[in-house]
Design a protein around this motif. Structure first.
Motif, short mmCIF file in Angstrom:
data_model
loop_
_atom_site.label_atom_id
_atom_site.label_comp_id
_atom_site.label_asym_id
_atom_site.label_seq_id
_atom_site.Cartn_x
_atom_site.Cartn_y
_atom_site.Cartn_z
N GLU A 153 -5.82 3.04 -7.21
CA GLU A 153 -6.82 3.43 -6.22
C GLU A 153 -7.71 2.24 -5.86
O GLU A 153 -8.07 2.05 -4.69
CB GLU A 153 -7.66 4.58 -6.76
CG GLU A 153 -8.56 5.23 -5.70
CD GLU A 153 -9.38 6.37 -6.26
OE1 GLU A 153 -9.87 7.18 -5.45
OE2 GLU A 153 -9.55 6.45 -7.49
N LEU B 92 -6.27 5.23 5.44
CA LEU B 92 -4.81 5.11 5.39
C LEU B 92 -4.11 6.11 6.29
O LEU B 92 -2.88 6.13 6.36
CB LEU B 92 -4.33 5.29 3.95
CG LEU B 92 -4.74 4.22 2.93
CD1 LEU B 92 -4.37 4.66 1.52
CD2 LEU B 92 -4.09 2.88 3.26
N LEU C 78 -5.82 0.04 -3.48
CA LEU C 78 -5.78 0.64 -2.14
C LEU C 78 -7.11 0.46 -1.42
O LEU C 78 -7.14 0.21 -0.21
CB LEU C 78 -5.43 2.13 -2.24
CG LEU C 78 -3.98 2.43 -2.66
CD1 LEU C 78 -3.81 3.93 -2.88
CD2 LEU C 78 -2.99 1.93 -1.62
N ILE D 256 1.72 6.82 -6.99
CA ILE D 256 0.80 7.90 -7.38
C ILE D 256 1.54 9.22 -7.47
O ILE D 256 1.34 10.01 -8.41
CB ILE D 256 -0.38 7.98 -6.41
CG1 ILE D 256 -1.30 6.77 -6.60
CG2 ILE D 256 -1.16 9.29 -6.60
CD1 ILE D 256 -2.41 6.68 -5.56
N THR D 257 2.43 9.47 -6.53
CA THR D 257 3.16 10.75 -6.51
C THR D 257 4.15 10.85 -7.66
O THR D 257 4.68 11.94 -7.92
CB THR D 257 3.90 10.95 -5.18
OG1 THR D 257 4.99 10.00 -5.07
CG2 THR D 257 2.97 10.79 -3.99
N LEU E 262 -8.23 7.74 1.82
CA LEU E 262 -7.19 8.52 2.50
C LEU E 262 -7.35 8.47 4.00
O LEU E 262 -6.38 8.31 4.75
CB LEU E 262 -7.23 9.98 2.02
CG LEU E 262 -6.56 10.33 0.70
CD1 LEU E 262 -6.80 11.78 0.36
CD2 LEU E 262 -5.06 10.03 0.74
N LEU F 167 -3.89 9.36 5.81
CA LEU F 167 -3.10 10.22 4.94
C LEU F 167 -3.84 11.50 4.57
O LEU F 167 -3.49 12.16 3.59
CB LEU F 167 -2.72 9.47 3.66
CG LEU F 167 -1.72 8.32 3.81
CD1 LEU F 167 -1.56 7.58 2.48
CD2 LEU F 167 -0.37 8.83 4.30
N ALA G 201 0.84 -1.21 0.00
CA ALA G 201 0.00 0.00 0.00
C ALA G 201 0.87 1.25 0.00
O ALA G 201 0.60 2.22 -0.73
CB ALA G 201 -0.93 -0.01 1.21
N ILE H 125 -1.32 14.24 -0.88
CA ILE H 125 -0.94 13.35 -1.96
C ILE H 125 -1.47 13.89 -3.29
O ILE H 125 -2.67 14.13 -3.44
CB ILE H 125 -1.50 11.93 -1.73
CG1 ILE H 125 -1.02 11.37 -0.39
CG2 ILE H 125 -1.11 11.01 -2.89
CD1 ILE H 125 0.46 11.17 -0.29
N VAL I 20 1.02 4.18 -2.95
CA VAL I 20 0.84 5.62 -2.70
C VAL I 20 2.04 6.39 -3.27
O VAL I 20 1.88 7.44 -3.89
CB VAL I 20 0.65 5.90 -1.20
CG1 VAL I 20 0.68 7.41 -0.93
CG2 VAL I 20 -0.66 5.31 -0.70
N LYS I 21 3.23 5.85 -3.06
CA LYS I 21 4.43 6.49 -3.63
C LYS I 21 4.34 6.53 -5.15
O LYS I 21 4.69 7.53 -5.79
CB LYS I 21 5.68 5.73 -3.20
CG LYS I 21 6.97 6.14 -3.91
CD LYS I 21 7.29 7.61 -3.73
CE LYS I 21 7.75 7.89 -2.33
NZ LYS I 21 8.17 9.32 -2.20
N ILE J 88 -6.72 10.16 -4.69
CA ILE J 88 -7.25 9.08 -3.86
C ILE J 88 -8.53 9.57 -3.18
O ILE J 88 -8.55 10.68 -2.63
CB ILE J 88 -6.24 8.64 -2.79
CG1 ILE J 88 -4.90 8.28 -3.43
CG2 ILE J 88 -6.78 7.45 -1.99
CD1 ILE J 88 -3.79 7.97 -2.42
#
Length: 319
Positions: free
Chosen positions: A299, A90, A302, A54-55, A87, A92, A47, A97, A51-52, A82
């Motif tokens: 997504e 998670l 996740l 996505i960035t 989010l 976050l 996970a 993000i 997320v990394k 997301i």
């Protein structure tokens, strides 16, 4: 794009760095294949990697029927890639993000710039007669200047493949140098269109010439070739990137693009980056994924991690 390192200033054309290179295709293919089978990332670590990823996505639309509305919707997704409930699950919500950039055609740049006001998400524009790169050089340079003038902070140029196939390295070098100059402060990503280059040896050589000419990134494909990003081709480009760093002391980024649609694709390229170049190259200033539908699948994965259930893909529409 926030850089913790100096831009690539390039070097003089140095054919001795690449002309005599030999590439073992079967060994490259074996290395690429075994990397993704021997390395796995599971559960909360997966996970975090997604997320990394996505960035590092250059969220892209390069269609003939692009409109201002489509670009605006894509930018809204780039700002909030997301869903809020995922989010929150998670933890976050305060992490801000976003995707790494939004990539569009030059005439769509003003719409993207306006839609991304108030964020630090750069607008990337393709240029130089994308995807073939066969328009006259003055027009290609003018297209770069136009996109930069409209607010593009990154320019994805395409090289002239004929110059690689005929090994006219001085002509290829000179054109990219002029493109780098036309881009000014905008970062230059050189698309090699590797599916058109015939051999892995040509991929290595074109990579090295582009970096010597000052490219800040080397990129696999336009997404319009019959064969786009593959792991063996990416491996050879990363080896060239590493060699260039050792020769010149300069750091250059990498962008695979074309044909990557799933979260698994994102994981495979991230594993390749980590194994070949290390963790510093898993940051958006040195690594980008040129994709669109990939974000929806990430997504979805996740959401599965959070809820234990797979949602219909329509619940993760891009725009």
């Amino acid at each position: 794009m926030q850089n913790a390192h100096a831009r690539n200033t390039g070097t003089q054309l140095k054919p001795e760095w690449f002309e005599d290179i030999a590439v073992n295709r079967s060994a490259a293919e074996r290395r690429a294949a075994t990397l993704t089978t021997r390395r796995t990332v599971k559960k909360e670590y997966q996970a975090a990697w997604l997320v990394k990823a996505i960035t590092c996505i250059d969220l892209t639309t390069l269609a003939g029927d692009d409109t201002a509305g489509r670009v605006q919707r894509l930018c809204a997704k780039a700002r909030r890639p997301i869903r809020a409930d995922i989010l929150e699950a998670l933890d976050l919500c305060d992490a801000n993000i976003t995707t790494g950039a939004v990539c569009v055609y030059p005439t769509m740049v003003p719409h993207a710039v306006k839609a991304l006001q108030g964020t630090n998400i750069p607008v990337a524009s393709v240029a130089t007669g994308f995807p073939a790169g066969l328009t006259p050089l003055p027009q290609r340079l003018a297209e770069i200047r136009y996109a930069v003038g409209e607010g593009a902070r990154e320019i994805d140029i395409v090289i002239n493949r004929e110059q690689v196939l005929t090994q006219n390295w001085s002509a290829l070098y000179d054109e990219i140098v002029q493109m780098r100059e036309a881009a000014g402060a905008a970062h230059l990503k050189a698309i090699l269109a590797t599916g058109d280059l015939n051999t892995l040896r040509n991929v290595y050589r074109a990579s090295m010439v582009a970096m010597q000419a000052g490219a800040d990134f080397i990129k696999t494909s336009t997404g319009k070739e019959d064969v786009n990003a593959t792991l063996p081709v990416s491996l050879i480009m990363l080896r060239a990137l590493r060699d260039f760093g050792e020769y010149s002391g300069q750091i250059v980024g990498f962008k695979p693009a074309g044909g990557m649609k799933t979260a698994k694709d994102a994981m495979n390229w991230m594993i390749l980056m980590k194994e070949e170049l290390g963790l510093p190259w898993l940051q958006p200033d040195l690594f980008r994924l040129g994709a669109s539908s990939m974000l929806g699948d990430i997504e979805r994965q996740l959401e599965h991690y959070v809820t234990g259930r797979y949602a219909a893909s329509s619940r993760h529409a891009l725009a």
